[in-house]
Design a protein around this motif. Structure first.
Motif, PDB file in Angstrom:
ATOM      1  N   GLY A  39       0.974  -1.205   0.007  1.00 16.42           N
ATOM      2  CA  GLY A  39       0.027   0.060  -0.058  1.00 16.42           C
ATOM      3  C   GLY A  39       0.808   1.362  -0.102  1.00 16.42           C
ATOM      4  O   GLY A  39       2.069   1.236  -0.022  1.00 16.42           O
ATOM      5  N   PRO A  40       0.363   2.239   0.029  1.00 15.10           N
ATOM      6  CA  PRO A  40       0.826   3.637  -0.282  1.00 15.10           C
ATOM      7  C   PRO A  40       1.850   3.967   1.122  1.00 15.10           C
ATOM      8  O   PRO A  40       3.024   4.461   0.551  1.00 15.10           O
ATOM      9  N   THR A  41       1.685   3.665   2.233  1.00  8.96           N
ATOM     10  CA  THR A  41       2.667   3.828   3.243  1.00  8.96           C
ATOM     11  C   THR A  41       3.791   3.026   3.130  1.00  8.96           C
ATOM     12  O   THR A  41       5.099   3.473   3.199  1.00  8.96           O
ATOM     13  N   HIS A  90       4.454   7.056  10.003  1.00  2.99           N
ATOM     14  CA  HIS A  90       3.103   7.132  10.097  1.00  2.99           C
ATOM     15  C   HIS A  90       2.476   8.513   9.614  1.00  2.99           C
ATOM     16  O   HIS A  90       3.665   9.319   9.273  1.00  2.99           O
ATOM     17  N   HIS A  91       1.261   8.740   9.191  1.00  4.49           N
ATOM     18  CA  HIS A  91       1.072   9.828   8.613  1.00  4.49           C
ATOM     19  C   HIS A  91      -0.232  10.603   9.247  1.00  4.49           C
ATOM     20  O   HIS A  91      -0.061  10.449  10.323  1.00  4.49           O
ATOM     21  N   ASN A  92      -1.009  11.109   8.705  1.00  3.89           N
ATOM     22  CA  ASN A  92      -1.898  12.015   9.368  1.00  3.89           C
ATOM     23  C   ASN A  92      -2.852  11.289  10.626  1.00  3.89           C
ATOM     24  O   ASN A  92      -3.297  12.082  11.414  1.00  3.89           O
ATOM     25  N   VAL A 160      -5.976   7.843   6.340  1.00  2.00           N
ATOM     26  CA  VAL A 160      -6.469   8.925   5.309  1.00  2.00           C
ATOM     27  C   VAL A 160      -7.464   8.624   4.456  1.00  2.00           C
ATOM     28  O   VAL A 160      -8.206   9.655   4.106  1.00  2.00           O
ATOM     29  N   SER A 161      -7.351   7.277   3.816  1.00  4.44           N
ATOM     30  CA  SER A 161      -8.784   7.086   3.016  1.00  4.44           C
ATOM     31  C   SER A 161     -10.059   7.140   3.726  1.00  4.44           C
ATOM     32  O   SER A 161     -11.055   7.676   3.036  1.00  4.44           O
ATOM     33  N   HIS A 162      -9.941   7.015   4.923  1.00  3.41           N
ATOM     34  CA  HIS A 162     -11.416   7.037   6.083  1.00  3.41           C
ATOM     35  C   HIS A 162     -11.685   8.627   6.020  1.00  3.41           C
ATOM     36  O   HIS A 162     -12.559   9.030   5.997  1.00  3.41           O
ATOM     37  N   THR A 184      -5.014   0.313   2.394  1.00  3.82           N
ATOM     38  CA  THR A 184      -5.565   0.310   1.147  1.00  3.82           C
ATOM     39  C   THR A 184      -4.940  -0.511  -0.170  1.00  3.82           C
ATOM     40  O   THR A 184      -5.716  -0.310  -1.220  1.00  3.82           O
ATOM     41  N   ALA A 185      -4.015  -1.240   0.214  1.00  2.00           N
ATOM     42  CA  ALA A 185      -3.747  -2.274  -0.764  1.00  2.00           C
ATOM     43  C   ALA A 185      -4.764  -3.226  -0.944  1.00  2.00           C
ATOM     44  O   ALA A 185      -5.395  -3.476  -2.161  1.00  2.00           O
ATOM     45  N   PRO A 186      -5.225  -3.911   0.353  1.00  2.00           N
ATOM     46  CA  PRO A 186      -6.316  -4.842   0.000  1.00  2.00           C
ATOM     47  C   PRO A 186      -7.691  -3.974  -0.624  1.00  2.00           C
ATOM     48  O   PRO A 186      -8.662  -4.745  -1.060  1.00  2.00           O
TER      49      PRO A 186
HETATM   50  C1  MLT Z   1      -1.915   2.326   3.578  1.00  2.00           C
HETATM   51  O1  MLT Z   1      -0.780   2.495   3.395  1.00  2.00           O
HETATM   52  O2  MLT Z   1      -2.707   1.410   3.586  1.00  2.00           O
HETATM   53  C2  MLT Z   1      -2.525   3.813   3.850  1.00  2.00           C
HETATM   54  O3  MLT Z   1      -1.686   4.842   4.104  1.00  2.00           O
HETATM   55  C3  MLT Z   1      -3.996   3.641   4.404  1.00  2.00           C
HETATM   56  C4  MLT Z   1      -4.643   5.013   4.754  1.00  2.00           C
HETATM   57  O4  MLT Z   1      -4.332   5.768   5.619  1.00  2.00           O
HETATM   58  O5  MLT Z   1      -5.608   5.303   3.967  1.00  2.00           O
END
Ligand code: MLT
Length: 323
Positions: A39-41, A90-92, A160-162, A184-186
């Protein structure tokens, strides 16, 4: 990996931090990713880890620790030995967690040392390939008419997708059924397979699919168009005024990690952000490397504080609690 107090941690406790820091790192460093592999992270972490390896002289090993919108990973790192061998990206979600999770077992503002920010990543609003609307205006009409039939995937409360999905639902004035995944990969796989209808996700994962035409794209979430997708309009310019969700990333270590160790990690992050391979990969995926002012402990700590303060009222107003 064991999140337990190790021999180096004992040395630190005994006051040998200077000697220990000089030898650091003498074994692989674990970079904990709070979401699913691929996924993105994870994409940012693996590219960063590869580049950091060059200046650290030790491998950076990725560990995906999933669950509870990233809070399980953050909690595990908060409680790990403060020896520089367990590092969190980690992100937001680090800033939304204290408002979303009222019984959070760690405090993002006091339980860590703050290494650096890394990259900012735009998001994209996507539909499954055969979703009828062909642009944002059509999508808004369509979701208002079919809200009870549509669903929106995300990576859990704190993802962040949420957050992006919540902002979209509020902007359009609809409730949609949401489907949580552990990253968000799955979630993107479910969109590609047609099991879910909508997903707001980061360009670091979505650009290859957008270019391959396997998803429907309704816009980017930045305030202006991005270089990696110059032909794609922002949601704001298409009428959702003020719609802006940008994903920032911080690097954290447990509270009590010695300053020389933090400085070594900061040096490795700085070198990675100037690594041509890393820079090219991030540019191709729409990510923007942060300016030097954000590559400091104070820069990240004060940014995090401002984000905690920004999201708190929004989350309380939405009543979007995880517990
Ligand atoms: C991920 O890596 O799956 C994303 O960063 C998840 C997300 O925060 O939407």
């Amino acid at each position: 990996m064991k999140f337990s107090r190790s021999v180096p941690a004992l040395l630190l406790a005994l006051g040998c931090s200077g000697v220990f820091a000089q030898a650091y790192p003498s074994r692989p460093v674990t970079l904990v990713v709070p979401f699913a592999a691929g996924g993105p992270t994870d994409v940012v972490a693996r590219s960063l880890g590869q580049a950091m390896t060059k200046s650290l002289g030790q491998s950076v090993v990725i560990e995906n620790k999933l669950g509870a919108g990233g809070t399980l990973a953050a909690n595990a790192v908060a409680k790990a030995a403060p020896d520089g061998y367990t590092v969190l990206i980690h992100h937001n979600g680090m800033a939304t967690a204290p408002s979303l999770y009222r019984k959070l077992p760690f405090n993002p503002l006091t339980d860590f040392e703050y290494v650096s920010q890394v990259v900012d990543v735009p998001m994209t609003l996507l539909g499954k390939k055969d979703l009828p609307p062909n642009n944002l205006a059509e999508l808004i009409v369509y979701v208002r008419a079919n809200a009870d039939k549509l669903n929106l995937a995300h990576a859990g409360l704190g993802a962040v997708s949420h957050l992006c999905g919540m902002v979209f639902r509020q902007a359009v004035g609809v409730e949609l059924q949401t489907v949580p995944y552990q990253g968000t990969a799955p979630a993107l796989n479910a969109l590609l397979g047609g099991q879910v209808d909508l997903l707001c996700d980061q360009t670091t994962q979505t650009i290859p699919h957008i270019k391959a035409g396997t998803v429907k794209l309704y816009g980017v979430t930045t305030s202006s168009r991005i270089a990696a997708l110059p032909q794609v309009a922002t949601l704001d310019e298409q009428g959702l005024k003020g719609f802006q969700v940008v994903v920032w990333h911080g690097i954290y270590v447990p509270k009590g990690t010695p300053a020389p160790v933090i400085e070594k990690l900061q040096g490795a992050v700085r070198a990675a952000l100037k690594d041509p391979g890393f820079m090219q990969r991030m540019t191709d995926l729409g990510a923007e490397i942060v300016p030097d002012a954000k590559l400091t402990s104070d820069g990240l700590r004060s940014w995090l504080q401002a984000e905690v303060d920004r999201y708190g009222p929004m989350i309380r107003k939405a009543g979007a609690y995880a517990d």
